[in-house]
Design an enzyme around this catalytic site. Structure first.
Site, mmCIF file in Angstrom:
data_model
loop_
_atom_site.group_PDB
_atom_site.id
_atom_site.type_symbol
_atom_site.label_atom_id
_atom_site.label_comp_id
_atom_site.label_asym_id
_atom_site.label_seq_id
_atom_site.Cartn_x
_atom_site.Cartn_y
_atom_site.Cartn_z
ATOM 1 N N TYR A 177 3.055 4.482 0.724
ATOM 2 C CA TYR A 177 3.521 5.448 1.841
ATOM 3 C C TYR A 177 2.578 5.981 2.613
ATOM 4 O O TYR A 177 1.688 6.555 2.291
ATOM 5 C CB TYR A 177 4.620 6.023 1.169
ATOM 6 C CG TYR A 177 5.994 5.714 0.950
ATOM 7 C CD1 TYR A 177 6.812 4.436 1.080
ATOM 8 C CD2 TYR A 177 5.812 5.823 -0.351
ATOM 9 C CE1 TYR A 177 7.383 3.760 0.277
ATOM 10 C CE2 TYR A 177 6.928 5.117 -0.954
ATOM 11 C CZ TYR A 177 8.230 4.229 -0.628
ATOM 12 O OH TYR A 177 9.737 3.731 -1.592
ATOM 13 N N ASP B 110 0.766 -1.345 -0.083
ATOM 14 C CA ASP B 110 -0.248 0.020 0.105
ATOM 15 C C ASP B 110 0.758 1.256 0.099
ATOM 16 O O ASP B 110 1.867 0.890 0.027
ATOM 17 C CB ASP B 110 -0.766 0.143 1.180
ATOM 18 C CG ASP B 110 -0.447 0.303 3.243
ATOM 19 O OD1 ASP B 110 0.695 0.098 2.797
ATOM 20 O OD2 ASP B 110 -1.401 0.241 3.294
ATOM 21 N N PHE C 100 6.569 1.969 -4.107
ATOM 22 C CA PHE C 100 7.652 2.367 -3.668
ATOM 23 C C PHE C 100 8.149 4.070 -4.026
ATOM 24 O O PHE C 100 9.654 4.143 -3.540
ATOM 25 C CB PHE C 100 9.238 1.476 -4.336
ATOM 26 C CG PHE C 100 7.845 -0.301 -3.986
ATOM 27 C CD1 PHE C 100 9.167 -0.256 -2.243
ATOM 28 C CD2 PHE C 100 8.045 -0.795 -4.614
ATOM 29 C CE1 PHE C 100 8.867 -1.883 -1.826
ATOM 30 C CE2 PHE C 100 7.825 -1.849 -4.192
ATOM 31 C CZ PHE C 100 8.370 -2.599 -2.615
ATOM 32 N N HIS D 250 10.861 -8.480 0.822
ATOM 33 C CA HIS D 250 10.708 -7.447 0.814
ATOM 34 C C HIS D 250 12.255 -6.808 1.468
ATOM 35 O O HIS D 250 13.124 -6.585 2.253
ATOM 36 C CB HIS D 250 9.807 -7.095 2.138
ATOM 37 C CG HIS D 250 8.753 -5.935 1.415
ATOM 38 N ND1 HIS D 250 9.670 -4.279 1.984
ATOM 39 C CD2 HIS D 250 7.978 -5.264 0.991
ATOM 40 C CE1 HIS D 250 8.547 -3.735 1.742
ATOM 41 N NE2 HIS D 250 8.064 -3.779 0.830
#
Length: 230
Positions: free
Chosen positions: A67, A65, A78, A187
């Protein structure tokens, strides 16, 4: 939504916007944007689809989801706008890019250069309440983004799917792995990057996969100087 998606993603996603679940999601978002600070800004919710048209997608980098801190999210997984400090997960992506291909980190986190080449920077959930990670999970976004993933998986031209972390890797069931390439690892978050993200070499592996498909590889080297583009 037609005014926010002005390319060939529109016919792909139009059935989702006409569904009952999306009507509920829309009502939820109206309330959230009215009473709370929500990221990204409303007109940037579908930025990933705008930047990378359906027929141009060669690679998907799937995030979870947006930031949830101020000025960071702008609709692409990202990525952050120029002038915003590079978040820790993206710093680790840059470290792996340097280890993999030798490209030193740039001083921004604006990933449009990747998107322009066919890298869809997609989050599973497209909005978030400020300061509350995962706060818009389970309200319908997953159905829309799952539909996008399936549409790409079923497309005649295969796609490289980059799945980082458990949430992204759970989407593997949506992908026809007999036709598409799936690259998965831990991740890039500082909490997990040392458990398999570092050393996974996703960028060189992606380019080898693209070349095997007869596609141009991605130029992963980001320009140091960038300007904001819608």
């Amino acid at each position: 939504m037609r005014e926010l998606i002005n390319n060939d993603w529109w016919p792909v996603l139009k059935p989702q916007f006409e569904s009952a679940y999306y009507a509920q999601l829309h009502d939820f978002l109206v309330q959230e944007y009215s009473h709370y600070t929500v990221y990204p800004e409303m007109h940037h919710i579908f930025q990933a689809f705008e930047w990378t048209p359906y027929h141009k997608v060669k690679v998907v980098i799937l995030g979870q989801d947006p930031y949830h801190e101020p000025n960071q999210a702008h609709g692409c997984s990202f990525s952050v706008l120029p002038g915003v400090p590079v978040p820790p997960s993206l710093q680790n992506i840059y470290k792996e890019l340097q280890a993999d291909l030798g490209y030193p980190p740039v001083h921004h986190g604006y990933l449009k250069h990747w998107a322009d080449q066919g890298v869809l920077l997609l989050n599973s959930v497209l909005t978030v309440r400020a300061g509350h990670a995962f706060s818009h999970r389970g309200h319908g976004w997953e159905q829309l983004t799952d539909a996008a993933i399936k549409a790409l998986s079923d497309r005649p031209q295969p796609v490289v799917f980059i799945l980082w972390g458990r949430a992204a890797r759970n989407k593997k069931v949506l992908i026809d792995t007999s036709r598409n390439i799936v690259l998965e690892s831990a991740h890039p978050s500082p909490l997990s990057a040392h458990r398999g993200f570092f050393g996974s070499r996703p960028f060189s592996k992606t380019n080898r996969a693209l070349e095997s498909m007869g596609e141009q590889p991605i130029d992963w080297r980001l320009p140091e100087h960038v300007e904001v583009q819608d």
